[in-house]
Scaffold this motif. Structure first.
Motif, PDB file in Angstrom:
ATOM      1  N   ASP A  42       3.602   0.808   6.077  1.00 27.60           N
ATOM      2  CA  ASP A  42       4.010   0.144   7.314  1.00 27.60           C
ATOM      3  C   ASP A  42       3.657   0.950   8.558  1.00 27.60           C
ATOM      4  O   ASP A  42       4.183   0.697   9.640  1.00 27.60           O
ATOM      5  N   MET A  43       2.736   1.897   8.431  1.00 28.27           N
ATOM      6  CA  MET A  43       2.383   2.754   9.558  1.00 28.27           C
ATOM      7  C   MET A  43       1.006   2.389  10.094  1.00 28.27           C
ATOM      8  O   MET A  43       0.169   1.838   9.374  1.00 28.27           O
ATOM      9  N   TRP A  44       0.767   2.692  11.373  1.00 29.39           N
ATOM     10  CA  TRP A  44      -0.518   2.384  11.999  1.00 29.39           C
ATOM     11  C   TRP A  44      -0.860   3.451  13.030  1.00 29.39           C
ATOM     12  O   TRP A  44       0.016   4.143  13.546  1.00 29.39           O
ATOM     13  N   VAL A  45      -2.142   3.603  13.292  1.00 27.40           N
ATOM     14  CA  VAL A  45      -2.605   4.602  14.253  1.00 27.40           C
ATOM     15  C   VAL A  45      -2.105   4.231  15.646  1.00 27.40           C
ATOM     16  O   VAL A  45      -2.322   3.119  16.123  1.00 27.40           O
ATOM     17  N   GLY A  46      -1.422   5.181  16.282  1.00 26.51           N
ATOM     18  CA  GLY A  46      -0.820   4.941  17.589  1.00 26.51           C
ATOM     19  C   GLY A  46       0.676   4.702  17.527  1.00 26.51           C
ATOM     20  O   GLY A  46       1.338   4.645  18.568  1.00 26.51           O
ATOM     21  N   MET A  47       1.237   4.567  16.327  1.00 22.44           N
ATOM     22  CA  MET A  47       2.672   4.328  16.172  1.00 22.44           C
ATOM     23  C   MET A  47       3.472   5.568  16.572  1.00 22.44           C
ATOM     24  O   MET A  47       3.168   6.676  16.145  1.00 22.44           O
ATOM     25  N   TRP A 144      -4.050  -0.883   5.517  1.00 21.82           N
ATOM     26  CA  TRP A 144      -3.322   0.203   4.869  1.00 21.82           C
ATOM     27  C   TRP A 144      -4.184   0.813   3.774  1.00 21.82           C
ATOM     28  O   TRP A 144      -5.139   0.203   3.287  1.00 21.82           O
ATOM     29  N   VAL A 145      -3.869   2.040   3.411  1.00 20.12           N
ATOM     30  CA  VAL A 145      -4.617   2.742   2.368  1.00 20.12           C
ATOM     31  C   VAL A 145      -4.397   2.039   1.033  1.00 20.12           C
ATOM     32  O   VAL A 145      -3.260   1.865   0.590  1.00 20.12           O
ATOM     33  N   GLY A 146      -5.500   1.614   0.418  1.00 16.79           N
ATOM     34  CA  GLY A 146      -5.437   0.894  -0.847  1.00 16.79           C
ATOM     35  C   GLY A 146      -5.750  -0.582  -0.726  1.00 16.79           C
ATOM     36  O   GLY A 146      -5.920  -1.266  -1.740  1.00 16.79           O
ATOM     37  N   ILE A 147      -5.859  -1.114   0.494  1.00 11.00           N
ATOM     38  CA  ILE A 147      -6.117  -2.542   0.670  1.00 11.00           C
ATOM     39  C   ILE A 147      -7.550  -2.869   0.236  1.00 11.00           C
ATOM     40  O   ILE A 147      -8.495  -2.163   0.589  1.00 11.00           O
ATOM     41  N   THR A 159     -11.871  -0.292  -1.894  1.00 11.28           N
ATOM     42  CA  THR A 159     -10.614  -0.290  -1.147  1.00 11.28           C
ATOM     43  C   THR A 159     -10.717   0.685   0.021  1.00 11.28           C
ATOM     44  O   THR A 159     -11.621   1.524   0.070  1.00 11.28           O
ATOM     45  N   ILE A 160      -9.782   0.584   0.955  1.00 12.01           N
ATOM     46  CA  ILE A 160      -9.697   1.542   2.058  1.00 12.01           C
ATOM     47  C   ILE A 160      -8.945   2.773   1.565  1.00 12.01           C
ATOM     48  O   ILE A 160      -7.870   2.662   0.972  1.00 12.01           O
ATOM     49  N   THR A 161      -9.514   3.951   1.800  1.00 12.54           N
ATOM     50  CA  THR A 161      -8.888   5.197   1.356  1.00 12.54           C
ATOM     51  C   THR A 161      -8.298   6.011   2.502  1.00 12.54           C
ATOM     52  O   THR A 161      -7.509   6.920   2.272  1.00 12.54           O
ATOM     53  N   ARG A 189      -2.496  -8.242   4.230  1.00 11.31           N
ATOM     54  CA  ARG A 189      -2.278  -7.470   5.448  1.00 11.31           C
ATOM     55  C   ARG A 189      -0.892  -6.847   5.474  1.00 11.31           C
ATOM     56  O   ARG A 189       0.028  -7.251   4.780  1.00 11.31           O
ATOM     57  N   GLN A 190      -0.743  -5.854   6.338  1.00 11.13           N
ATOM     58  CA  GLN A 190       0.490  -5.097   6.490  1.00 11.13           C
ATOM     59  C   GLN A 190       1.623  -5.962   7.037  1.00 11.13           C
ATOM     60  O   GLN A 190       1.409  -6.855   7.846  1.00 11.13           O
TER      61      GLN A 190
END
Length: 258
Positions: A42-47, A144-147, A159-161, A189-190
């Motif tokens: 549940d985290m994102w860049v800029g949070m 997210w990592v793994g999507i 997947t996204i790592t 999606r997240q």
């Protein structure tokens, strides 16, 4: 209340606790790494991220795995600390005394996919042959990592790592082609993410008195391309693109839904 407002933490303490979770992570003094998190889903860049030993104004600068992140500032202490994260930031015009709520104005809601595989979205990125890095993404928020990710020049089961930044990710397999703009599909999606839907082509059938349009009281569905006695023509519609939506999991707090 789902308008992106900045809410005082002491004004709505239960809502603050519901929307801004806490979790333990391990800090290293003088370094920006946080490890040992239970999840980064549940985290994102800029949070914004807060906690003992974390400088004021610190945010997530990258998401390096399912259990680790990089901060925008180095920690001032070492050891396990309890962190507070802000999935919707501090709210419009907010500060370190507020928290944000979702801004759902103009959006429709969709239930959290949670691995079911129905939630599919398209993003555009730049690929480079033999490179695992995708760049030029409008926003990595919601990823997210793994999507899973697929598209032209992307090997199967990729997947996204790592979420490198607000516009770049690393994938598990190198791209097989170079392209300035590739449409990629991501599945799942997240929670809380915004996006767009495409509704498939469909018919808007008219109703008329009968197949010939005679006003005899017999009501039948108009065929595609037919004309009703009122002059309306039924046509095959094209796809309806860019229907805005947000991924949600209903939360009840302080006696009201948010």
């Amino acid at each position: 209340m789902r308008d992106g407002s900045a809410i005082g933490r002491t004004v709505e303490p239960l809502l603050f606790a519901a929307l801004c979770p806490t979790r333990s992570g391990t800090l290293t003094g003088g370094q920006a790494t946080v490890t040992g998190l239970s999840t980064t889903l549940d985290m994102w860049v800029g949070m914004p991220v807060e906690g003992d030993g974390i400088p004021d104004g610190t945010t997530v600068s990258s998401i390096t795995s399912t259990t680790a992140i990089m901060l925008s500032a180095a920690a001032m202490v070492s050891g396990e600390q309890v962190l507070t994260i802000f999935p919707f930031g501090y709210g419009y015009g907010g500060s370190a005394t507020t928290f944000g709520v979702p801004d759902d104005r103009g959006l429709h809601t969709r239930g959290y996919d949670s691995g079911r595989g129905y939630e599919k979205s398209t993003l555009t990125a730049k690929t480079t042959n033999a490179s695992n890095v995708l760049t030029g993404i409008a926003s990595t928020r919601g990823l997210w990592v793994g999507i899973p990710v697929s598209g032209a020049g992307i090997p199967a089961n990729t997947t996204i790592t790592k979420i490198n930044s607000a516009t770049s990710v690393t994938i598990s397999a190198a791209a097989t082609a170079t392209a300035a703009s590739v449409a990629l599909r991501v599945t799942g999606r997240q929670l809380g993410a915004e996006g767009t839907d495409e509704i498939k082509a469909h018919n808007h059938a008219q109703r008329r008195d009968d197949a010939t349009g005679a006003a005899d009281g017999t009501d039948t569905a108009d065929a595609v391309g037919g004309t009703s006695e009122y002059g309306f023509t039924s046509t095959t519609g094209g796809p309806e693109n860019n229907v805005k939506r947000r991924i949600v999991l209903p939360i009840i707090a302080t006696g009201r839904a948010v």
